[in-house]
Design a protein around this motif. Structure first.
Motif, short mmCIF file in Angstrom:
data_model
loop_
_atom_site.label_atom_id
_atom_site.label_comp_id
_atom_site.label_asym_id
_atom_site.label_seq_id
_atom_site.Cartn_x
_atom_site.Cartn_y
_atom_site.Cartn_z
N THR A 135 1.70 -9.93 -0.72
CA THR A 135 0.44 -9.37 -0.24
C THR A 135 -0.66 -10.38 -0.53
O THR A 135 -0.81 -10.82 -1.67
CB THR A 135 0.11 -8.04 -0.93
OG1 THR A 135 1.12 -7.09 -0.61
CG2 THR A 135 -1.24 -7.51 -0.48
N GLU A 182 -6.43 -13.35 -3.87
CA GLU A 182 -5.35 -12.86 -4.71
C GLU A 182 -4.04 -12.88 -3.92
O GLU A 182 -4.04 -12.70 -2.70
CB GLU A 182 -5.60 -11.42 -5.17
CG GLU A 182 -6.75 -11.24 -6.14
CD GLU A 182 -6.91 -9.79 -6.56
OE1 GLU A 182 -6.17 -8.92 -6.04
OE2 GLU A 182 -7.78 -9.51 -7.40
N GLN A 186 -0.12 -11.05 -4.42
CA GLN A 186 0.67 -10.10 -5.20
C GLN A 186 2.10 -10.12 -4.69
O GLN A 186 2.35 -10.26 -3.49
CB GLN A 186 0.10 -8.69 -5.09
CG GLN A 186 -1.26 -8.51 -5.72
CD GLN A 186 -1.78 -7.09 -5.60
OE1 GLN A 186 -1.26 -6.29 -4.82
NE2 GLN A 186 -2.82 -6.77 -6.35
N GLY A 228 3.37 -5.80 -5.99
CA GLY A 228 2.25 -5.19 -6.71
C GLY A 228 1.80 -5.94 -7.95
O GLY A 228 0.79 -5.58 -8.56
N GLU A 229 2.52 -6.99 -8.33
CA GLU A 229 2.16 -7.77 -9.51
C GLU A 229 1.40 -9.03 -9.09
O GLU A 229 1.78 -9.69 -8.12
CB GLU A 229 3.41 -8.17 -10.30
CG GLU A 229 4.16 -6.99 -10.90
CD GLU A 229 3.33 -6.25 -11.92
OE1 GLU A 229 2.61 -6.92 -12.70
OE2 GLU A 229 3.38 -5.01 -11.94
N PRO A 230 0.31 -9.36 -9.82
CA PRO A 230 -0.48 -10.55 -9.43
C PRO A 230 0.30 -11.84 -9.60
O PRO A 230 1.10 -11.99 -10.52
CB PRO A 230 -1.68 -10.49 -10.39
CG PRO A 230 -1.23 -9.66 -11.54
CD PRO A 230 -0.24 -8.68 -11.00
#
Length: 263
Positions: A3, A11, A13, A16-18
């Protein structure tokens, strides 16, 4: 699947984790390729984006090294990706999103859908636009990043956001929610200081709420800003709105809209 987010600080991801993208060069390169994703970006354009007027010696090799580093970084957090994410061509590079998601695409597609779908009710339009506007976390890229490519994209997305806001409040006014949007509009008119359309919508919302004096004061503040910053008077549309408020023009009142249904 990754993402990408640029409607605010840039950003990435993975599940869902950066994903940390280190260094200004890497973030700028990713941003420039993202806003042109699925299109070739010329090598010379990317060199100018990273180094402006002071490229290093062997700039093409330096750019290729940054591309390779970025490719490895994204591959490391998404090892199951089978389709190539970066395409290298003799004249430049191309970023392929494949199944990845990109917040700027989601936002612009929502805006274009609202523009194209004339059958949408004001309620449906409000829902779609408010959902899309939640994607914004701040200025594009988090502020100043990159050169011409990134800066032009930032201007473009800012204009898209303004268009979405204008359509949103037009729909809110259409269904009689003038009192509910005054605070939100007031804050936006202060931050988007030269947006005359938002100012007009604020004036109408205030007037409909029985606050004629405040509506006229909003007009005067906008006029002062325009004169101070651009040396121009408000547009004829905004002046006409002021005159309508002074004349208590019945056309300023909302027209009946069919009640919202969930069918």
């Amino acid at each position: 699947m990754l993402t990408y987010r640029i409607l605010g600080p840039i950003e990435v991801q993975a599940e869902g984790e950066p994903v940390e993208i280190n260094g200004t060069f890497q973030r700028t390169l990713l941003a420039a390729l993202l806003v042109n994703h699925d299109r070739l970006v010329l090598t010379d354009s990317l060199i100018g984006e990273l180094w402006e007027h002071n490229p290093p010696r062997n700039a093409e090799n330096a750019l290729q090294a940054h591309i390779s580093r970025l490719r490895r970084r994204l591959r490391s957090v998404d090892p199951d990706e089978t389709a190539p994410r970066f395409l290298s061509m003799p004249s430049g590079y191309r970023l392929c999103l494949n199944d990845d998601t990109f917040d700027a695409d989601i936002f612009t597609h929502a805006l274009l859908d609202v523009r194209a779908n004339t059958a949408l009710s004001p309620y449906e339009m409000i829902t779609k636009l408010r959902d899309a506007l939640t994607l914004w976390r701040g200025p594009t890229f988090g502020g100043n990043l990159g050169g011409f490519i990134c800066q032009a994209a930032a201007v473009r997305y800012k204009e898209y956001r303004a268009a979405a806001l204008e359509r949103l409040f037009e729909a809110e006014l259409k269904i009689g929610r003038h009192n509910e949007i005054v605070a939100e509009l007031s804050e936006l008119v202060e931050s988007e200081s030269l947006n005359e359309r938002l100012c007009q919508q604020l004036m109408v919302a205030l007037y409909r709420g029985g606050r004629q004096r405040d509506a006229l004061a909003a007009y005067q503040r906008m006029r002062n800003r325009l004169m101070d910053e651009l040396g121009v008077e408000p547009s004829p549309v905004l002046q006409k709105c002021q005159m309508a408020i002074l004349a208590h023009d019945p056309a300023l009142q909302p027209r009946p809209v069919p009640a919202h249904t969930n069918s």
